[in-house]
Write an enzyme that holds these catalytic residues in place. Structure first.
Site, PDB file in Angstrom:
ATOM      1  N   ASN A  87       0.849  -1.189   0.000  1.00 18.56           N
ATOM      2  CA  ASN A  87       0.000   0.000   0.000  1.00 18.56           C
ATOM      3  C   ASN A  87       0.889   1.244   0.000  1.00 18.56           C
ATOM      4  O   ASN A  87       1.466   1.590   1.024  1.00 18.56           O
ATOM      5  CB  ASN A  87      -0.919   0.015   1.212  1.00 18.56           C
ATOM      6  CG  ASN A  87      -1.910  -1.131   1.142  1.00 18.56           C
ATOM      7  OD1 ASN A  87      -2.608  -1.305   0.149  1.00 18.56           O
ATOM      8  ND2 ASN A  87      -1.925  -1.944   2.190  1.00 18.56           N
ATOM      9  N   ILE A  88       0.992   1.871  -1.143  1.00 17.72           N
ATOM     10  CA  ILE A  88       1.835   3.059  -1.255  1.00 17.72           C
ATOM     11  C   ILE A  88       1.057   4.251  -0.719  1.00 17.72           C
ATOM     12  O   ILE A  88      -0.080   4.476  -1.125  1.00 17.72           O
ATOM     13  CB  ILE A  88       2.200   3.320  -2.733  1.00 17.72           C
ATOM     14  CG1 ILE A  88       2.788   2.054  -3.345  1.00 17.72           C
ATOM     15  CG2 ILE A  88       3.183   4.476  -2.844  1.00 17.72           C
ATOM     16  CD1 ILE A  88       2.901   2.125  -4.844  1.00 17.72           C
ATOM     17  N   CYS A 112       9.852  -0.390 -10.534  1.00 15.27           N
ATOM     18  CA  CYS A 112       9.750  -1.048  -9.229  1.00 15.27           C
ATOM     19  C   CYS A 112      10.361  -2.437  -9.446  1.00 15.27           C
ATOM     20  O   CYS A 112      11.269  -2.569 -10.267  1.00 15.27           O
ATOM     21  CB  CYS A 112       8.301  -1.098  -8.738  1.00 15.27           C
ATOM     22  SG  CYS A 112       7.132  -1.795  -9.924  1.00 15.27           S
TER      23      CYS A 112
END
Lengths: 177, 177
Positions: A87-88, A112
């Site tokens: 969860n960014i 990423c």
């Protein structure tokens, strides 16, 4: 967000050389030598899930040493590594978007680990700014995430609030022609 | 290959306006009006399987009227429609590649019906010219073709002879920065 930037005007974000902790201080890609080309016949190996997102904006998974000769061809000024969080925090995405939108950071690579979830979500938020409909944003996300697509990422993109951003230039205003 | 070109220097290939046989003679996208925006709140609808391939080179499936406001944002000079043949003659692909490589045709959109097979094969041949390894070329092809990937297309790309072409400029030489 980790940001390597070759402009010298480093911001408050962290910086790192590409997958090489003993790299030169300024993060210049010139430190890579032709001997690092692992593909035969001078072939180039783009990173996993590599693609062009917009003029001077690229996306991919984590680059390894075999990808360095290819990355040199991009003439990158900046590399943005999204941290490995499921969860960014929305504020991190907002900060990343501001970096992507600042043309002096381009050419820029967003990556990423796999180029699917965090990168896909950031690109999706960029598409919202570019006024893409949600169906097209999700379709692009799923082209990279495939069977690993996450409902949480789709929801994040849907609910992401773009009201604090100016609309970025269109593709055509970036064109040289 | 059908080619619409807004430069006025039309070549020997056929030209056609985008999905609108009553369009203006010069093929200018300015004939589309905001009333054609079918998405709500001014949202833009890219064509199926739309993506950026290189500086000023885009790919997609067949554009319909809902896509025209989005296509206007690309500032296109040329649109290349690959004909609906399962087996595209190699000479047609060579001719198409020469158009893609000629920078005065950019910004340019390459499309076929679904943006999978013919478009994917042409982009794959462009990647060969750009010295991408075959694994990465196939990976990109399959990102768009998915379960519709054709072994015949993969074989075509593998066997395509690039010896008659000069190597095109790298990504970085297109960059404005």
């Amino acid at each position: 967000m980790l940001l390597e930037n070759n402009n010298g005007d480093r911001s408050s974000t962290c910086h790192h050389p590409i997958g090489n902790s003993s790299g030169s201080d300024d993060g210049s890609p010139e430190r890579y030598t032709p001997a690092m080309e692992s593909a035969g016949e001078g072939l180039l190996v783009p990173p996993l899930n590599f693609s062009m997102v917009d003029y001077g904006v690229f996306r991919s998974g984590f680059p390894d040493i075999a990808n360095f000769p290819f990355l040199q061809t991009l003439g990158l000024r900046s590399i943005m590594s999204e941290p490995p969080l499921v969860n960014i925090p929305e504020e991190k995405i907002r900060e990343s978007l501001r970096v992507v939108l600042d043309e002096k950071n381009r050419p820029l690579l967003i990556h990423c680990k796999r180029g699917k979830h965090r990168t896909g979500s950031l690109v999706g938020c960029l598409r919202k700014l570019q006024k893409w409909c949600l169906t097209s944003i999700f379709d692009e996300y799923q082209r990279y995430a495939a069977e690993k697509a996450r409902v949480s990422d789709l929801r994040f993109m849907e609910l992401f609030d773009i009201s604090g951003f100016k609309q970025p230039p269109t593709f055509s205003s970036h064109s040289k022609n």
